[in-house]
Design a protein around this motif. Structure first.
Motif, PDB file in Angstrom:
ATOM      1  N   TRP A 172       0.868  -1.186   0.000  1.00  0.00           N
ATOM      2  CA  TRP A 172       0.000   0.000   0.000  1.00  0.00           C
ATOM      3  C   TRP A 172       0.901   1.232   0.000  1.00  0.00           C
ATOM      4  N   PRO A 173       1.101   1.863  -1.167  1.00  0.00           N
ATOM      5  CA  PRO A 173       2.044   2.979  -1.244  1.00  0.00           C
ATOM      6  C   PRO A 173       1.452   4.299  -0.767  1.00  0.00           C
ATOM      7  N   LYS A 174       2.352   5.178  -0.334  1.00  0.00           N
ATOM      8  CA  LYS A 174       1.985   6.551   0.000  1.00  0.00           C
ATOM      9  C   LYS A 174       3.224   7.422  -0.147  1.00  0.00           C
ATOM     10  N   THR A 175       3.019   8.684  -0.383  1.00  0.00           N
ATOM     11  CA  THR A 175       4.138   9.614  -0.345  1.00  0.00           C
ATOM     12  C   THR A 175       4.558   9.773   1.116  1.00  0.00           C
ATOM     13  N   SER A 176       5.796  10.159   1.318  1.00  0.00           N
ATOM     14  CA  SER A 176       6.266  10.382   2.683  1.00  0.00           C
ATOM     15  C   SER A 176       5.874  11.765   3.190  1.00  0.00           C
ATOM     16  N   GLY A 177       5.494  12.646   2.266  1.00  0.00           N
ATOM     17  CA  GLY A 177       5.319  14.051   2.610  1.00  0.00           C
ATOM     18  C   GLY A 177       6.618  14.819   2.485  1.00  0.00           C
ATOM     19  N   GLY A 178       7.703  14.067   2.255  1.00  0.00           N
ATOM     20  CA  GLY A 178       9.012  14.672   2.019  1.00  0.00           C
ATOM     21  C   GLY A 178       9.489  14.291   0.631  1.00  0.00           C
ATOM     22  N   LYS A 179      10.683  13.682   0.550  1.00  0.00           N
ATOM     23  CA  LYS A 179      11.261  13.368  -0.756  1.00  0.00           C
ATOM     24  C   LYS A 179      11.135  11.899  -1.143  1.00  0.00           C
ATOM     25  N   ALA A 282     -12.462  13.500  -0.560  1.00  0.00           N
ATOM     26  CA  ALA A 282     -13.910  13.505  -0.802  1.00  0.00           C
ATOM     27  C   ALA A 282     -14.258  12.742  -2.075  1.00  0.00           C
ATOM     28  N   GLU A 283     -13.349  12.796  -3.055  1.00  0.00           N
ATOM     29  CA  GLU A 283     -13.607  12.140  -4.340  1.00  0.00           C
ATOM     30  C   GLU A 283     -13.304  10.648  -4.302  1.00  0.00           C
ATOM     31  N   ILE A 284     -12.181  10.235  -3.715  1.00  0.00           N
ATOM     32  CA  ILE A 284     -11.757   8.839  -3.832  1.00  0.00           C
ATOM     33  C   ILE A 284     -11.758   8.081  -2.513  1.00  0.00           C
ATOM     34  N   GLY A 285     -11.922   8.782  -1.389  1.00  0.00           N
ATOM     35  CA  GLY A 285     -11.933   8.105  -0.100  1.00  0.00           C
ATOM     36  C   GLY A 285     -10.550   7.651   0.326  1.00  0.00           C
ATOM     37  N   ASP A 286     -10.528   6.724   1.253  1.00  0.00           N
ATOM     38  CA  ASP A 286      -9.279   6.232   1.840  1.00  0.00           C
ATOM     39  C   ASP A 286      -8.723   5.094   0.988  1.00  0.00           C
ATOM     40  N   LEU A 287      -7.629   5.351   0.297  1.00  0.00           N
ATOM     41  CA  LEU A 287      -7.029   4.326  -0.555  1.00  0.00           C
ATOM     42  C   LEU A 287      -6.434   3.183   0.254  1.00  0.00           C
ATOM     43  N   HIS A 288      -6.238   3.361   1.545  1.00  0.00           N
ATOM     44  CA  HIS A 288      -5.716   2.292   2.404  1.00  0.00           C
ATOM     45  C   HIS A 288      -6.835   1.583   3.188  1.00  0.00           C
ATOM     46  N   GLU A 289      -8.061   1.813   2.790  1.00  0.00           N
ATOM     47  CA  GLU A 289      -9.191   1.277   3.548  1.00  0.00           C
ATOM     48  C   GLU A 289      -9.129  -0.243   3.694  1.00  0.00           C
ATOM     49  N   GLY A 290      -8.649  -0.948   2.666  1.00  0.00           N
ATOM     50  CA  GLY A 290      -8.667  -2.401   2.690  1.00  0.00           C
ATOM     51  C   GLY A 290      -7.417  -3.059   3.238  1.00  0.00           C
TER      52      GLY A 290
END
Length: 320
Positions: A172-179, A282-290
């Motif tokens: 389940w990928p996410k940006t770090s908020g950094g680099k 609001a458009e796509i919800g929580d991508l980590h929901e599952g």
């Protein structure tokens, strides 16, 4: 007598809680001028996502009492004055033989109270309150060196995805908020931190074998600044990173944002901020929901770790 520069407090109803937000107009993020109240409203807008990311986990708070341009406070203990509905979990730190009652989120009002207490970043453990010594989350932290570009981060993320697919694991990928980028994998809470770190190192070494500009060398001074470090140490006890939907303490108010695998090649960390994320959520919800429904057994990785150790590649000591 000079007039007070403080803005009047506001009261918010959050579910069945009433929270008082002091200094709501204090600017926290100077790049666009967002305030403390804007930060509160951001976390309310992604409430389901941030609660899912923090649920039942010990959580260290990164507080900025005067905004992100001022002093940063790393706080393990829940701040004083908490209402009785704030929940905690007690942790023991053997090195100092001390305990700390850390925030343990179960509802969005607890997040908002922490923001009222000047929290910007939320850094949860990769284990939960039911057994804090048995992680249920394996974290792959892609940490680029100072001369490593984001295209390299993207390319290595795809290699990680490839290895995870071969293992039968869902990342389940996410940006770090950094680099950098983070990839989380849900695991059975059956192993201690040392084994989870060994498994994470074995995975990182496999990625290193497939990418010439990836390193697992722990000491920064020994790394090529063009390389990307796969930071397996984020799986050690009491090592934490910003969770999904956590804002980062920088002037732009970037967010550690869940993304889809098909977004990796186009997404930039700066795309995701407290200004842009509410509409996205609001458009796509929580991508980590599952994520809780995709549990992986790390046994194959522990087998890789044993192989590496037989071949003369021992596990480095855990850094302080």
């Amino acid at each position: 007598m000079a007039a007070s520069s403080k803005s009047p407090a506001v009261e918010l109803e959050v579910d069945d809680r009433v929270l008082r937000i002091s200094n709501p107009d204090r600017v926290y993020f100077p790049a666009r001028g967002e305030t403390k109240l804007d930060l509160v409203e951001y976390y309310l807008s992604v409430g389901e996502g941030i609660v899912n990311a923090l649920f039942e986990r010990p959580c260290m708070l990164h507080r900025f009492p005067t905004g992100v341009s001022g002093e940063k406070v790393h706080q393990k203990r829940l701040p004083a004055g908490a209402p009785p509905w704030m929940e905690t979990v007690r942790l023991h730190f053997p090195r100092w033989n001390r305990t700390a009652d850390e925030l343990c989120v179960t509802e969005i009002a607890q997040v908002i109270w922490a923001v009222q207490m000047s929290t910007v970043e939320f850094h949860p453990w990769n284990s939960r309150r039911a057994d804090t010594e048995k992680p249920d989350e394996w974290r792959i932290d892609l940490d680029p060196g100072p001369l490593c570009d984001f295209d390299t981060v993207r390319r290595v993320a795809h290699v990680c995805h490839e290895v995870l697919d071969e293992l039968g694991a869902t990342g389940w990928p996410k940006t770090s908020g950094g680099k950098g980028l983070h990839i989380y994998v849900r695991i059975e809470p059956e192993h201690g931190f040392q084994d989870v770190r060994r498994a994470a190192l074995a995975f990182a070494r496999e990625v290193e074998r497939r990418c010439e500009d990836v390193t697992t060398t722990w000491w920064r001074k020994d790394r090529d600044p063009h390389d990307l470090f796969v930071d397996y140490n984020q799986n050690a006890r009491d090592h934490t990173i910003a969770c999904a939907y956590s804002v980062r303490g920088n002037p732009e108010g970037t967010v550690s944002a869940p993304i889809r695998w098909d977004e990796v090649d186009a997404a930039l960390p700066g795309d995701f901020t407290i200004a842009t994320m509410p509409a996205r959520f609001a458009e796509i919800g929580d991508l980590h929901e599952g994520i809780d429904q995709a549990v992986f057994d790390i046994a194959p990785l522990l087998g890789w770790a044993e192989r590496d150790e037989r071949e003369g590649k021992p596990e480095p000591p855990v850094p302080d």
